[in-house]
Design a protein around this motif. Structure first.
Motif, PDB file in Angstrom:
ATOM      1  N   VAL A   6       0.829  -1.210   0.000  1.00  0.00           N
ATOM      2  CA  VAL A   6       0.000   0.000   0.000  1.00  0.00           C
ATOM      3  C   VAL A   6       0.863   1.261   0.000  1.00  0.00           C
ATOM      4  O   VAL A   6       1.791   1.395   0.798  1.00  0.00           O
ATOM      5  N   CYS A   7       0.502   2.178  -0.911  1.00  0.00           N
ATOM      6  CA  CYS A   7       1.079   3.518  -0.903  1.00  0.00           C
ATOM      7  C   CYS A   7      -0.077   4.510  -0.937  1.00  0.00           C
ATOM      8  O   CYS A   7      -1.198   4.166  -0.560  1.00  0.00           O
ATOM      9  N   LEU A   8       0.147   5.717  -1.391  1.00  0.00           N
ATOM     10  CA  LEU A   8      -0.907   6.728  -1.363  1.00  0.00           C
ATOM     11  C   LEU A   8      -1.889   6.570  -2.532  1.00  0.00           C
ATOM     12  O   LEU A   8      -3.074   6.373  -2.338  1.00  0.00           O
ATOM     13  N   GLY A   9      -1.388   6.647  -3.766  1.00  0.00           N
ATOM     14  CA  GLY A   9      -2.273   6.624  -4.917  1.00  0.00           C
ATOM     15  C   GLY A   9      -2.338   5.309  -5.667  1.00  0.00           C
ATOM     16  O   GLY A   9      -3.156   5.144  -6.561  1.00  0.00           O
ATOM     17  N   VAL A  25       8.290 -14.147  -6.463  1.00  0.00           N
ATOM     18  CA  VAL A  25       7.501 -15.316  -6.047  1.00  0.00           C
ATOM     19  C   VAL A  25       7.428 -16.336  -7.189  1.00  0.00           C
ATOM     20  O   VAL A  25       7.624 -17.536  -6.973  1.00  0.00           O
ATOM     21  N   ALA A  26       7.184 -15.862  -8.403  1.00  0.00           N
ATOM     22  CA  ALA A  26       7.113 -16.767  -9.556  1.00  0.00           C
ATOM     23  C   ALA A  26       8.463 -17.429  -9.809  1.00  0.00           C
ATOM     24  O   ALA A  26       8.523 -18.643 -10.071  1.00  0.00           O
ATOM     25  N   ASP A  27       9.544 -16.655  -9.724  1.00  0.00           N
ATOM     26  CA  ASP A  27      10.881 -17.212  -9.940  1.00  0.00           C
ATOM     27  C   ASP A  27      11.212 -18.281  -8.907  1.00  0.00           C
ATOM     28  O   ASP A  27      11.970 -19.209  -9.190  1.00  0.00           O
ATOM     29  N   ALA A  28      10.632 -18.160  -7.710  1.00  0.00           N
ATOM     30  CA  ALA A  28      10.850 -19.151  -6.650  1.00  0.00           C
ATOM     31  C   ALA A  28       9.872 -20.325  -6.757  1.00  0.00           C
ATOM     32  O   ALA A  28       9.930 -21.257  -5.959  1.00  0.00           O
ATOM     33  N   GLY A  29       8.958 -20.260  -7.741  1.00  0.00           N
ATOM     34  CA  GLY A  29       7.980 -21.326  -7.926  1.00  0.00           C
ATOM     35  C   GLY A  29       6.902 -21.353  -6.860  1.00  0.00           C
ATOM     36  O   GLY A  29       6.283 -22.393  -6.623  1.00  0.00           O
ATOM     37  N   LEU A  30       6.644 -20.218  -6.225  1.00  0.00           N
ATOM     38  CA  LEU A  30       5.682 -20.159  -5.116  1.00  0.00           C
ATOM     39  C   LEU A  30       4.399 -19.428  -5.480  1.00  0.00           C
ATOM     40  O   LEU A  30       3.615 -19.072  -4.600  1.00  0.00           O
ATOM     41  N   GLN A  31       4.168 -19.183  -6.774  1.00  0.00           N
ATOM     42  CA  GLN A  31       2.999 -18.409  -7.189  1.00  0.00           C
ATOM     43  C   GLN A  31       1.678 -19.074  -6.807  1.00  0.00           C
ATOM     44  O   GLN A  31       0.655 -18.398  -6.705  1.00  0.00           O
ATOM     45  N   ASP A  32       1.669 -20.370  -6.562  1.00  0.00           N
ATOM     46  CA  ASP A  32       0.434 -21.041  -6.128  1.00  0.00           C
ATOM     47  C   ASP A  32       0.213 -20.915  -4.623  1.00  0.00           C
ATOM     48  O   ASP A  32      -0.857 -21.252  -4.131  1.00  0.00           O
ATOM     49  N   LEU A  33       1.232 -20.441  -3.911  1.00  0.00           N
ATOM     50  CA  LEU A  33       1.153 -20.351  -2.443  1.00  0.00           C
ATOM     51  C   LEU A  33       1.037 -18.926  -1.927  1.00  0.00           C
ATOM     52  O   LEU A  33       0.595 -18.708  -0.806  1.00  0.00           O
ATOM     53  N   ILE A  34       1.480 -17.946  -2.727  1.00  0.00           N
ATOM     54  CA  ILE A  34       1.491 -16.554  -2.281  1.00  0.00           C
ATOM     55  C   ILE A  34       0.728 -15.693  -3.290  1.00  0.00           C
ATOM     56  O   ILE A  34       1.093 -15.650  -4.465  1.00  0.00           O
ATOM     57  N   GLU A  35      -0.319 -15.024  -2.811  1.00  0.00           N
ATOM     58  CA  GLU A  35      -1.080 -14.084  -3.640  1.00  0.00           C
ATOM     59  C   GLU A  35      -0.634 -12.667  -3.315  1.00  0.00           C
ATOM     60  O   GLU A  35      -0.348 -12.353  -2.157  1.00  0.00           O
ATOM     61  N   ILE A  36      -0.606 -11.820  -4.339  1.00  0.00           N
ATOM     62  CA  ILE A  36      -0.080 -10.468  -4.198  1.00  0.00           C
ATOM     63  C   ILE A  36      -1.060  -9.468  -4.806  1.00  0.00           C
ATOM     64  O   ILE A  36      -1.644  -9.728  -5.859  1.00  0.00           O
ATOM     65  N   ASP A  37      -1.190  -8.315  -4.145  1.00  0.00           N
ATOM     66  CA  ASP A  37      -2.002  -7.231  -4.670  1.00  0.00           C
ATOM     67  C   ASP A  37      -1.424  -5.923  -4.147  1.00  0.00           C
ATOM     68  O   ASP A  37      -0.538  -5.913  -3.290  1.00  0.00           O
ATOM     69  N   SER A  38      -1.937  -4.815  -4.678  1.00  0.00           N
ATOM     70  CA  SER A  38      -1.526  -3.503  -4.195  1.00  0.00           C
ATOM     71  C   SER A  38      -2.738  -2.596  -4.155  1.00  0.00           C
ATOM     72  O   SER A  38      -3.740  -2.838  -4.829  1.00  0.00           O
ATOM     73  N   ALA A  39      -2.624  -1.537  -3.346  1.00  0.00           N
ATOM     74  CA  ALA A  39      -3.716  -0.587  -3.170  1.00  0.00           C
ATOM     75  C   ALA A  39      -3.139   0.744  -2.713  1.00  0.00           C
ATOM     76  O   ALA A  39      -1.969   0.838  -2.347  1.00  0.00           O
ATOM     77  N   GLY A  40      -3.991   1.755  -2.717  1.00  0.00           N
ATOM     78  CA  GLY A  40      -3.620   3.074  -2.214  1.00  0.00           C
ATOM     79  C   GLY A  40      -4.569   3.482  -1.108  1.00  0.00           C
ATOM     80  O   GLY A  40      -5.699   3.000  -1.045  1.00  0.00           O
ATOM     81  N   THR A  41      -4.116   4.362  -0.248  1.00  0.00           N
ATOM     82  CA  THR A  41      -5.011   4.843   0.806  1.00  0.00           C
ATOM     83  C   THR A  41      -5.908   5.964   0.291  1.00  0.00           C
ATOM     84  O   THR A  41      -6.935   6.259   0.892  1.00  0.00           O
ATOM     85  N   ALA A  42      -5.539   6.571  -0.829  1.00  0.00           N
ATOM     86  CA  ALA A  42      -6.362   7.621  -1.442  1.00  0.00           C
ATOM     87  C   ALA A  42      -7.094   7.058  -2.656  1.00  0.00           C
ATOM     88  O   ALA A  42      -6.671   6.058  -3.236  1.00  0.00           O
ATOM     89  N   ALA A  43      -8.166   7.725  -3.042  1.00  0.00           N
ATOM     90  CA  ALA A  43      -9.020   7.222  -4.125  1.00  0.00           C
ATOM     91  C   ALA A  43      -8.798   7.933  -5.461  1.00  0.00           C
ATOM     92  O   ALA A  43      -9.537   7.702  -6.403  1.00  0.00           O
ATOM     93  N   TRP A  44      -7.773   8.762  -5.560  1.00  0.00           N
ATOM     94  CA  TRP A  44      -7.581   9.600  -6.743  1.00  0.00           C
ATOM     95  C   TRP A  44      -7.439   8.839  -8.049  1.00  0.00           C
ATOM     96  O   TRP A  44      -7.834   9.320  -9.092  1.00  0.00           O
ATOM     97  N   HIS A  45      -6.811   7.675  -8.041  1.00  0.00           N
ATOM     98  CA  HIS A  45      -6.424   7.002  -9.284  1.00  0.00           C
ATOM     99  C   HIS A  45      -7.131   5.663  -9.503  1.00  0.00           C
ATOM    100  O   HIS A  45      -6.662   4.864 -10.321  1.00  0.00           O
ATOM    101  N   ILE A  46      -8.227   5.421  -8.813  1.00  0.00           N
ATOM    102  CA  ILE A  46      -8.912   4.124  -8.920  1.00  0.00           C
ATOM    103  C   ILE A  46      -9.156   3.778 -10.388  1.00  0.00           C
ATOM    104  O   ILE A  46      -9.643   4.586 -11.163  1.00  0.00           O
ATOM    105  N   GLY A  47      -8.775   2.547 -10.743  1.00  0.00           N
ATOM    106  CA  GLY A  47      -8.976   2.044 -12.099  1.00  0.00           C
ATOM    107  C   GLY A  47      -7.898   2.413 -13.099  1.00  0.00           C
ATOM    108  O   GLY A  47      -7.911   1.929 -14.222  1.00  0.00           O
TER     109      GLY A  47
END
Length: 157
Positions: A6-9, A25-47
């Motif tokens: 998480v960052c701002l925007g 994670v993919a290079d380590a072959g762990l993509q089936d075990l670890i899910e990744i996402d990102s978000a911002g605390t502000a709503a300025w750039h949604i989408g």
């Protein structure tokens, strides 16, 4: 295991962390075990896609951020993710404000995974030059490698 950066925007630092960590994670072959996402605390750039400068800097190092779209962090994320990692103290405080009391997600600063760097925060490159985007990549790569080691150790135990 689910990790949210998480960052701002959600157009510079957190998508960089998302893309870098996703590749580690993919290079380590762990993509089936670890899910990744990102978000911002502000709503300025949604989408919106990550900042073009962010994407260009990442692409030069072999990271593809083109599929990412900005979204805002929400209280439900604290039930969905195991680790929520803020890029700076301001966004960490913003996350504390929306964190439900009964949430179990581990909340902290991303650079806590790279104490040897001597920094607590990933600086926002948005208003700076190209070197700021390169610095973000350097910091994110270092912290991401250590985070992956820690998650792998906890998964094995």
């Amino acid at each position: 295991m689910k990790v949210l950066f998480v960052c701002l925007g959600n157009i510079c630092r957190s998508p960089t962390a998302d893309g870098v960590f996703r590749k580690l994670v993919a290079d380590a072959g762990l993509q089936d075990l670890i899910e990744i996402d990102s978000a911002g605390t502000a709503a300025w750039h949604i989408g919106k896609s990550p900042d073009p400068r962010t994407q260009e800097a990442a692409a030069r190092r072999g990271y593809d951020l083109s599929m990412l779209k900005a979204r805002q962090a929400i209280a439900e994320d604290f039930y969905e993710y195991d680790h929520i990692l803020a890029m700076d103290l301001s966004n960490l405080e913003n996350l504390h404000q929306i964190r439900p009391e009964d949430a179990s997600a581990r909340l902290g600063l991303f650079l806590d995974y790279a104490p040897g760097l001597g920094l607590k925060e990933v600086p926002d490159p948005y208003y700076g030059g190209e070197s700021g985007f390169e610095q973000v990549l350097d910091l994110v790569e270092a912290a991401g490698k250590n985070l992956l080691v820690e998650l792998a150790i906890h998964h094995d135990s």
